[in-house]
Design an enzyme around this catalytic site. Structure first.
Site, PDB file in Angstrom:
ATOM      1  N   ASN A   9       0.873  -1.176   0.000  1.00  0.00           N
ATOM      2  CA  ASN A   9       0.000   0.000   0.000  1.00  0.00           C
ATOM      3  C   ASN A   9       0.912   1.229   0.000  1.00  0.00           C
ATOM      4  O   ASN A   9       1.502   1.562   1.019  1.00  0.00           O
ATOM      5  CB  ASN A   9      -0.877  -0.030   1.262  1.00  0.00           C
ATOM      6  CG  ASN A   9      -1.720   1.223   1.413  1.00  0.00           C
ATOM      7  OD1 ASN A   9      -1.754   2.073   0.530  1.00  0.00           O
ATOM      8  ND2 ASN A   9      -2.415   1.340   2.542  1.00  0.00           N
ATOM      9  N   LYS A  11       0.113   4.242  -0.244  1.00  0.00           N
ATOM     10  CA  LYS A  11      -0.528   5.426   0.362  1.00  0.00           C
ATOM     11  C   LYS A  11      -0.310   6.657  -0.517  1.00  0.00           C
ATOM     12  O   LYS A  11      -0.250   6.525  -1.740  1.00  0.00           O
ATOM     13  CB  LYS A  11      -0.027   5.608   1.801  1.00  0.00           C
ATOM     14  CG  LYS A  11      -0.226   4.328   2.629  1.00  0.00           C
ATOM     15  CD  LYS A  11       0.008   4.492   4.101  1.00  0.00           C
ATOM     16  CE  LYS A  11      -0.211   3.153   4.806  1.00  0.00           C
ATOM     17  NZ  LYS A  11      -0.041   3.234   6.250  1.00  0.00           N
ATOM     18  N   HIS A  95      -9.516   1.216   4.885  1.00  0.00           N
ATOM     19  CA  HIS A  95      -8.262   1.401   5.612  1.00  0.00           C
ATOM     20  C   HIS A  95      -8.496   2.331   6.803  1.00  0.00           C
ATOM     21  O   HIS A  95      -9.278   3.276   6.721  1.00  0.00           O
ATOM     22  CB  HIS A  95      -7.188   1.976   4.680  1.00  0.00           C
ATOM     23  CG  HIS A  95      -5.823   1.899   5.268  1.00  0.00           C
ATOM     24  ND1 HIS A  95      -5.385   2.791   6.225  1.00  0.00           N
ATOM     25  CD2 HIS A  95      -4.813   1.022   5.076  1.00  0.00           C
ATOM     26  CE1 HIS A  95      -4.147   2.453   6.579  1.00  0.00           C
ATOM     27  NE2 HIS A  95      -3.782   1.382   5.897  1.00  0.00           N
ATOM     28  N   GLU A  97      -6.851   4.670   7.940  1.00  0.00           N
ATOM     29  CA  GLU A  97      -6.595   6.097   7.681  1.00  0.00           C
ATOM     30  C   GLU A  97      -7.825   6.746   7.053  1.00  0.00           C
ATOM     31  O   GLU A  97      -8.112   7.914   7.313  1.00  0.00           O
ATOM     32  CB  GLU A  97      -5.342   6.241   6.793  1.00  0.00           C
ATOM     33  CG  GLU A  97      -4.082   5.946   7.600  1.00  0.00           C
ATOM     34  CD  GLU A  97      -2.927   5.375   6.808  1.00  0.00           C
ATOM     35  OE1 GLU A  97      -2.967   5.384   5.570  1.00  0.00           O
ATOM     36  OE2 GLU A  97      -1.965   4.899   7.449  1.00  0.00           O
ATOM     37  N   GLU A 167      -5.265  -4.941  10.492  1.00  0.00           N
ATOM     38  CA  GLU A 167      -4.272  -3.896  10.689  1.00  0.00           C
ATOM     39  C   GLU A 167      -4.558  -3.147  11.987  1.00  0.00           C
ATOM     40  O   GLU A 167      -5.353  -2.187  11.986  1.00  0.00           O
ATOM     41  CB  GLU A 167      -4.303  -2.905   9.518  1.00  0.00           C
ATOM     42  CG  GLU A 167      -3.976  -3.512   8.177  1.00  0.00           C
ATOM     43  CD  GLU A 167      -3.433  -2.461   7.218  1.00  0.00           C
ATOM     44  OE1 GLU A 167      -2.358  -2.698   6.666  1.00  0.00           O
ATOM     45  OE2 GLU A 167      -4.064  -1.410   7.043  1.00  0.00           O
ATOM     46  N   GLY A 173       2.638   2.315  10.897  1.00  0.00           N
ATOM     47  CA  GLY A 173       3.585   3.426  10.784  1.00  0.00           C
ATOM     48  C   GLY A 173       4.273   3.783  12.087  1.00  0.00           C
ATOM     49  O   GLY A 173       4.878   4.848  12.200  1.00  0.00           O
ATOM     50  N   SER A 213       3.612  -2.002  10.342  1.00  0.00           N
ATOM     51  CA  SER A 213       5.068  -2.036  10.560  1.00  0.00           C
ATOM     52  C   SER A 213       5.703  -3.374  10.163  1.00  0.00           C
ATOM     53  O   SER A 213       6.592  -3.863  10.857  1.00  0.00           O
ATOM     54  CB  SER A 213       5.405  -1.672  12.007  1.00  0.00           C
ATOM     55  OG  SER A 213       4.960  -0.356  12.294  1.00  0.00           O
TER      56      SER A 213
HETATM   57  P1  13P Z   1       3.105   0.461   7.657  1.00  0.00           P
HETATM   58  O1  13P Z   1       3.635  -0.837   7.068  1.00  0.00           O
HETATM   59  O2  13P Z   1       3.839   1.656   7.157  1.00  0.00           O
HETATM   60  O3  13P Z   1       3.012   0.384   9.135  1.00  0.00           O
HETATM   61  O4  13P Z   1       1.615   0.629   7.105  1.00  0.00           O
HETATM   62  C1  13P Z   1       0.743  -0.438   7.194  1.00  0.00           C
HETATM   63  C2  13P Z   1      -0.486  -0.117   6.448  1.00  0.00           C
HETATM   64  O5  13P Z   1      -1.232   0.769   6.810  1.00  0.00           O
HETATM   65  C3  13P Z   1      -0.751  -0.884   5.233  1.00  0.00           C
HETATM   66  O6  13P Z   1      -2.028  -0.658   4.739  1.00  0.00           O
END
Ligand code: 13P
Length: 256
Positions: A9, A11, A95, A97, A167, A173, A213
């Site tokens: 992803n 982002k 997601h 976010e 997740e 992150g 992560s």
């Molecule tokens: P990170 O791997 O940067 O923690 O992000 C995970 C994520 O949100 C994947 O959709």
């Protein structure tokens, strides 16, 4: 039998030139690896350019969001037909976010999931609890609500295509990966939810990815767990070397 699956992803990262460069490097690095399904999910504006690079490879294309109508007066949105038109096979839905910054509700996520399946896209449906929810002992309750919310009105034949990504928000992150034990406990719980809502066969066949992560340093221990079928990777998917390493380390896991 569930095949390992590594999805990146990206982002809100990478312009066309960067995306092309990275996808070329990933393509080279995974060219002979057939033991895991691979997908990269860039931003909308670079989907087409990335597709031109990976179209005849073992890498599939995914989008990071979808609207639940194919066309019409929905300013700023992108529907399934547009995503299919530029070569997408997968789409990330729900997601954390988007739940956080765009107030995406379980209701919206259910519409998006159904619409993507009806159009032939494979949804990667994200569910996960916050740190506060975990610390107050509500993690499983939250996962249950998000799971049943996303699957509302989803018949078994449609659910059979769905990929779930667990997740935990506190691991995204932050560098704080869930321990393999915590991740496995939650994946197992999600598989049980699938069994309760649908049946054992669908539960056994559904791929459940872990996200939060994930790096080449922790993927192997996560993949050792019986209910972890792969990863949805953020930061580490932006760097070709680490993404390639993640794919290599996830090869040929035999589950079930
Ligand atoms: P990170 O791997 O940067 O923690 O992000 C995970 C994520 O949100 C994947 O959709």
């Amino acid at each position: 039998m569930r095949k390992s699956f590594i999805a990146g992803n990206w982002k809100l990262n990478k312009k066309v030139s960067e995306a092309v460069e990275v996808s070329k490097a990933i393509k080279e690095g995974v060219i002979n690896l057939s033991g895991a399904d691979i997908c990269i999910c860039p931003t909308f504006t670079v989907l087409k350019s990335v597709y031109e690079i990976i179209k005849d490879s073992n890498i599939a294309l995914g989008a990071q969001n979808i609207w639940y109508e194919n066309q019409g007066a929905y300013t700023g949105e992108i529907g399934a037909s547009s995503l299919l038109d530029v070569g997408c096979k997968y789409v990330i839905i729900g997601h954390s976010e988007r739940r956080k910054y765009l107030n995406e509700s379980d209701e919206t996520i259910a519409h998006k999931t159904l619409s993507s399946l009806e159009s032939g896209l494979i949804p990667i449906v994200c569910i996960g609890e916050t740190l506060e929810e975990r610390e107050s002992g509500k993690a499983q309750k939250i996962i249950e609500t998000q799971f049943s919310g996303a699957c509302k009105n989803l018949p078994a034949d449609k659910f059979s295509k769905v990929v779930i990504a667990y997740e935990p928000v506190w691991a995204i992150g932050t560098g704080k990966t869930a321990t393999p034990e915590i991740a496995e406990e939650m994946h197992k719980f999600i598989r049980q939810l699938i069994k309760n809502r649908y049946n054992k066969e669908l539960a056994d066949n559904c791929r459940i990815l872990y996200g939060g992560s994930v790096t080449p340093a922790n993927i192997e221990n996560l993949m050792k767990e019986p209910d972890i079928d792969g990863a949805l990777v953020g930061g580490a998917s932006l760097v070709p070397e680490s993404f390639i390493e993640l794919v290599k380390k996830s090869q040929n896991k035999q589950t079930q």
